[in-house]
Every structure is written in structure tokens, then in C-alpha cells.
Design a protein around this motif. Structure first.
Motif, PDB file in Angstrom:
ATOM      1  N   CYS A 169      66.377  -4.107  66.988  1.00  0.00           N
ATOM      2  CA  CYS A 169      66.250  -3.672  67.950  1.00  0.00           C
ATOM      3  C   CYS A 169      65.902  -3.317  69.366  1.00  0.00           C
ATOM      4  O   CYS A 169      67.206  -2.921  69.682  1.00  0.00           O
ATOM      5  CB  CYS A 169      64.504  -2.693  67.143  1.00  0.00           C
ATOM      6  SG  CYS A 169      64.389  -1.744  68.102  1.00  0.00           S
ATOM      7  N   LEU A 170      65.572  -4.758  69.586  1.00  0.00           N
ATOM      8  CA  LEU A 170      65.971  -4.985  71.144  1.00  0.00           C
ATOM      9  C   LEU A 170      66.596  -5.579  71.791  1.00  0.00           C
ATOM     10  O   LEU A 170      67.344  -4.655  72.855  1.00  0.00           O
ATOM     11  CB  LEU A 170      64.872  -5.528  71.288  1.00  0.00           C
ATOM     12  CG  LEU A 170      63.236  -6.407  71.453  1.00  0.00           C
ATOM     13  CD1 LEU A 170      62.723  -7.307  70.858  1.00  0.00           C
ATOM     14  CD2 LEU A 170      62.949  -5.303  72.421  1.00  0.00           C
ATOM     15  N   ALA A 202      64.734   1.924  77.204  1.00  0.00           N
ATOM     16  CA  ALA A 202      66.854   1.280  77.634  1.00  0.00           C
ATOM     17  C   ALA A 202      67.208   2.086  77.863  1.00  0.00           C
ATOM     18  O   ALA A 202      66.664   3.586  78.638  1.00  0.00           O
ATOM     19  CB  ALA A 202      66.942   2.058  75.504  1.00  0.00           C
ATOM     20  N   GLY A 203      67.500   1.641  79.365  1.00  0.00           N
ATOM     21  CA  GLY A 203      69.006   1.471  80.517  1.00  0.00           C
ATOM     22  C   GLY A 203      67.529   1.564  81.688  1.00  0.00           C
ATOM     23  O   GLY A 203      68.556   2.088  82.434  1.00  0.00           O
ATOM     24  N   ALA A 253      60.969  -0.002  72.371  1.00  0.00           N
ATOM     25  CA  ALA A 253      62.444  -0.550  73.317  1.00  0.00           C
ATOM     26  C   ALA A 253      63.112   0.666  73.381  1.00  0.00           C
ATOM     27  O   ALA A 253      63.656   0.834  74.460  1.00  0.00           O
ATOM     28  CB  ALA A 253      62.697  -1.170  72.230  1.00  0.00           C
ATOM     29  N   GLU A 254      62.961   1.995  73.020  1.00  0.00           N
ATOM     30  CA  GLU A 254      63.770   3.046  72.691  1.00  0.00           C
ATOM     31  C   GLU A 254      63.816   3.653  74.079  1.00  0.00           C
ATOM     32  O   GLU A 254      64.049   4.151  75.065  1.00  0.00           O
ATOM     33  CB  GLU A 254      64.312   3.836  71.719  1.00  0.00           C
ATOM     34  CG  GLU A 254      64.764   4.620  71.770  1.00  0.00           C
ATOM     35  CD  GLU A 254      64.495   5.969  70.758  1.00  0.00           C
ATOM     36  OE1 GLU A 254      65.422   6.542  70.254  1.00  0.00           O
ATOM     37  OE2 GLU A 254      64.128   5.615  69.620  1.00  0.00           O
ATOM     38  N   GLN A 302      69.189  -1.910  71.707  1.00  0.00           N
ATOM     39  CA  GLN A 302      68.563  -0.907  73.049  1.00  0.00           C
ATOM     40  C   GLN A 302      69.207  -1.834  74.425  1.00  0.00           C
ATOM     41  O   GLN A 302      68.865  -0.940  75.430  1.00  0.00           O
ATOM     42  CB  GLN A 302      66.842  -0.924  73.455  1.00  0.00           C
ATOM     43  CG  GLN A 302      67.137   0.253  71.642  1.00  0.00           C
ATOM     44  CD  GLN A 302      67.346   1.457  71.404  1.00  0.00           C
ATOM     45  OE1 GLN A 302      67.453   1.901  72.661  1.00  0.00           O
ATOM     46  NE2 GLN A 302      67.333   1.996  70.805  1.00  0.00           N
ATOM     47  N   ARG A 303      69.263  -3.218  74.309  1.00  0.00           N
ATOM     48  CA  ARG A 303      70.030  -3.498  75.068  1.00  0.00           C
ATOM     49  C   ARG A 303      69.308  -4.084  76.505  1.00  0.00           C
ATOM     50  O   ARG A 303      69.100  -4.106  77.137  1.00  0.00           O
ATOM     51  CB  ARG A 303      70.912  -3.090  75.831  1.00  0.00           C
ATOM     52  CG  ARG A 303      72.807  -3.023  74.944  1.00  0.00           C
ATOM     53  CD  ARG A 303      73.623  -2.686  75.815  1.00  0.00           C
ATOM     54  NE  ARG A 303      74.632  -2.615  75.139  1.00  0.00           N
ATOM     55  CZ  ARG A 303      75.918  -1.837  75.780  1.00  0.00           C
ATOM     56  NH1 ARG A 303      75.914  -1.141  77.070  1.00  0.00           N
ATOM     57  NH2 ARG A 303      77.202  -1.546  75.036  1.00  0.00           N
ATOM     58  N   ILE A 304      67.506  -4.206  75.589  1.00  0.00           N
ATOM     59  CA  ILE A 304      66.552  -4.637  75.745  1.00  0.00           C
ATOM     60  C   ILE A 304      66.379  -6.472  76.906  1.00  0.00           C
ATOM     61  O   ILE A 304      66.883  -6.916  75.615  1.00  0.00           O
ATOM     62  CB  ILE A 304      65.190  -4.354  75.151  1.00  0.00           C
ATOM     63  CG1 ILE A 304      65.607  -2.840  75.155  1.00  0.00           C
ATOM     64  CG2 ILE A 304      64.078  -4.889  76.103  1.00  0.00           C
ATOM     65  CD1 ILE A 304      65.386  -1.983  75.807  1.00  0.00           C
ATOM     66  N   ARG A 328      58.784   6.920  78.824  1.00  0.00           N
ATOM     67  CA  ARG A 328      59.583   6.734  79.679  1.00  0.00           C
ATOM     68  C   ARG A 328      59.211   7.142  80.610  1.00  0.00           C
ATOM     69  O   ARG A 328      59.781   6.285  81.991  1.00  0.00           O
ATOM     70  CB  ARG A 328      60.917   7.071  78.784  1.00  0.00           C
ATOM     71  CG  ARG A 328      62.163   7.312  79.716  1.00  0.00           C
ATOM     72  CD  ARG A 328      63.509   7.124  79.596  1.00  0.00           C
ATOM     73  NE  ARG A 328      64.508   7.280  80.376  1.00  0.00           N
ATOM     74  CZ  ARG A 328      65.497   5.866  80.610  1.00  0.00           C
ATOM     75  NH1 ARG A 328      65.381   4.872  79.606  1.00  0.00           N
ATOM     76  NH2 ARG A 328      66.439   5.870  81.017  1.00  0.00           N
TER      77      ARG A 328
END
Length: 336
Positions: free
Chosen positions: A208-209, A189-190, A185-186, A212-214, A288
């Protein structure tokens, strides 16, 4: 007069909601086994919880023996009262040995590994990584150990669905601690994507999700056919686990024609071959970068798709069944 076929008895855990991976793997092998053996499928009557229920199912197994008894995994205690010379045990992983400490770990080692291994003539492990762990944990003659990987089912097959570069659907299979969801999730992010999660989420994972705005969706307790459809409707698999004894989702994704990001640890490089992007599962930047590389590079996606399909073909049920059948026949000859 035609000689009777040897009786092959497959012993399995009691089916439970959302747990069908082992069962489906062996069901895919039965049509091939039935060419040389009379196959009986024997499921536990009780869930694998508590000492007395497990002991009762172990006694029941002793009364249901065939010419070959195959304890297919996750119910190792069924070996306790079986004829050793006729028994095959498949060990799928040592994940609990990695997690537990102290007395619990010692009891698990004795009851789940040491004693069952002594009660089986042939031991099957599903990867060379698991084989190495077996030899670290136990003294066992190498000739008793056979590395036979899991098969990938035929319903995992590719489609011509185009990769969604603008908003890819990134699949995560499993939500247990080793599946590394929080780091995934991290890492996402973005990134504009839909995170597709197969498994039940804890409150902490949901938090957590959200932090991270998932953008995510969850699926759980799906029938196998719907799981295969979920793969085909995804654009890539993110499977950077911290531990796996095998890593079945890698093959399921490759057979479905979608690129894979997975871990550079344990069995995962062995299963993926050279046809996935390998990352350090504890390095968020590494994860990522691999995800962005797949999104941004169409040639790489095509290379991973083609290589993944070729790699998954090595794990066809007919090939895996032939390797098990060789183990079974050796037991029959030794018994004779």
C-alpha cells in the motif's frame, strides 16, 4: 512502633518484544505508590496464550496475594482465584469485542470481561469512553467503577526543534488494523513528507505504501527511551485510529510538543481535549486537509503545541498515582 505499610501487589503480563506500554505506565507510578504502600511487582511466567498457561499463572497469582491485588490489564484472568475484596482490575479497552463475532466473541466476553469483573471489588477504566463500553457490555454497580486515565511518562518532553515545513516527519504509532495506516497513506499521497512508522509492517501494508509512493521509514522493538526520542524528532503525530480505548500516543505527542491529528471517535477527543485536530478516520480527504492545515499554518501549530503541553500536564504520574492510591485505601478500609 511504626505500623507496617499495606502490601500492594501489581500483577502484570509477561514482557514481550515490542510490548511494554502497560509496564512502563505502572513503573512510572511506583515511586509515588511507595510512599504509602509496600509495592511488589509480579510478572507472569508465561505469555498470555492458551488456556493451560493462563490457568497456571492464575493459580500462581493466588499464591502471591497482597493486602491489595491490582491486575493491571491485558491479563484479566489473573483475577480468577484472587480474593475478590482485595482485588482491583484495570480494563484498558474492548477492542477485541469490536472485532470478533459469534462463539469467539461470546467466550471472550465471558472469560475476559464478565468473570474477571465479578472477581474484582474495584474496576478501573482508563477513559469515560471505555466506561460507557463497560456498562454496555456488563451489569455493574456504578460505584465499583473508577475512571483513572493513564499517566504520561516524564521522558516525553518538548524540544525547541523547528517544524520542517518543506519535508515534515509525520509519525504513525502502531500498525494494527485499528491504527488506520492504509487510509493514512492514501491521505499523505502527494504530500512532501517522511512517514515515520513505529511498528511492524505486513506485506500488504508495504504494498500500500509503495502504491501511494510514500517516502517512509519504519522502527520496531525500540526501548522506551528511543521511542521518546522518535517523538521529539518528529513534526506531527497522525493518529486517526478507528478505535482506541485511550490513545496514549496523543498524550506522548502533546507532551513532546508536537501537533496531533487524531480521530473524532471513541476516547480520542476526550484524551486530546481541544488541543488536536479531529477528523473522521474513514474520510481520507478529512485526514489530508488536517495534515495540510498543520503544515501550512504556523499559528495553528503554535496553538496546538501550547495547548497540548497544558493538556498533557493533567496526566502527570503524581496525579494518576494519587487517584489509584485512593482506590487502594478504600479497599483496605473495607477489608478492615
Amino acid at each position: 512502633m511504626t505500623a507496617a505499610l499495606p502490601r500492594l501487589h501489581l500483577f502484570l503480563r509477561r514482557p514481550a518484544s515490542g510490548l511494554f506500554s502497560i509496564e512502563m505506565l505502572y513503573r512510572s507510578l511506583i515511586p509515588y505508590f511507595e510512599r504509602d504502600f509496600e509495592v511488589e511487582w509480579i510478572e507472569n511466567r508465561r505469555p498470555s496464550r492458551g488456556f493451560l498457561p493462563r490457568l497456571a499463572d492464575a493459580f500462581r497469582a493466588a499464591l502471591r496475594q497482597g493486602d491489595i491485588n491490582h491486575v493491571t490489564g491485558d491479563v484479566h484472568y489473573l483475577t480468577y482465584f484472587l480474593s475478590r475484596r482485595r482485588t482491583v482490575l484495570t480494563i484498558h479497552d474492548f477492542v477485541s469485542m469490536e472485532r470478533l463475532r459469534g462463539l469467539k466473541r461470546a467466550l471472550l466476553w465471558f472469560l475476559w470481561y464478565w468473570l474477571p469483573v465479578r472477581r474484582a471489588d474495584a474496576i478501573v477504566v482508563i477513559s469515560h469512553s471505555t466506561e460507557a463500553q463497560l456498562h454496555r457490555q456488563l451489569r455493574i454497580q456504578p460505584e465499583r467503577v473508577h475512571v483513572i486515565p493513564n499517566p504520561v511518562r516524564a521522558d516525553f518532553c518538548p524540544t525547541e526543534r523547528a517544524f520542517d515545513v518543506q519535508y515534515p516527519r509525520i509519525l504513525q504509532v502502531g500498525t494494527s488494523a485499528n491504527k488506520n495506516l492504509e487510509r493514512h497513506a492514501e491521505a499523505l499521497a502527494g504530500i512532501a513528507c517522511k512517514f515515520v512508522i513505529l511498528g511492524h509492517l505486513s506485506d500488504a501494508q508495504r504494498a500500500c505504501l509503495s502504491a501511494q509512493r510514500i517516502d517512509y521509514e519504519t522502527h520496531a522493538d525500540m526501548v522506551p527511551e528511543d521511542v521518546a526520542s522518535l517523538y521529539r524528532g518528529s513534526d506531527m503525530l497522525l493518529f486517526a485510529s478507528t478505535y482506541e480505548g485511550f490513545g496514549m500516543p496523543i498524550l506522548e505527542a502533546q507532551a513532546s510538543g508536537i501537533p496531533v491529528v487524531t480521530s473524532n471517535r471513541w476516547s480520542m477527543p476526550e484524551i486530546a481535549g481541544a488541543h488536536a485536530l479531529l477528523v473522521d478516520p474513514e474520510n481520507i480527504d478529512d485526514i489530508r486537509t488536517a495534515v495540510l492545515s498543520i503544515i501550512g499554518d504556523s499559528q495553528q501549530r503554535q496553538r496546538l503545541r501550547a495547548g497540548g503541553l497544558e493538556n498533557a500536564a493533567r496526566f502527570a504520574p503524581a496525579e494518576i498515582a494519587a487517584r489509584y492510591a485512593s482506590v487502594y485505601r478504600n479497599l483496605c478500609r473495607a477489608e478492615a
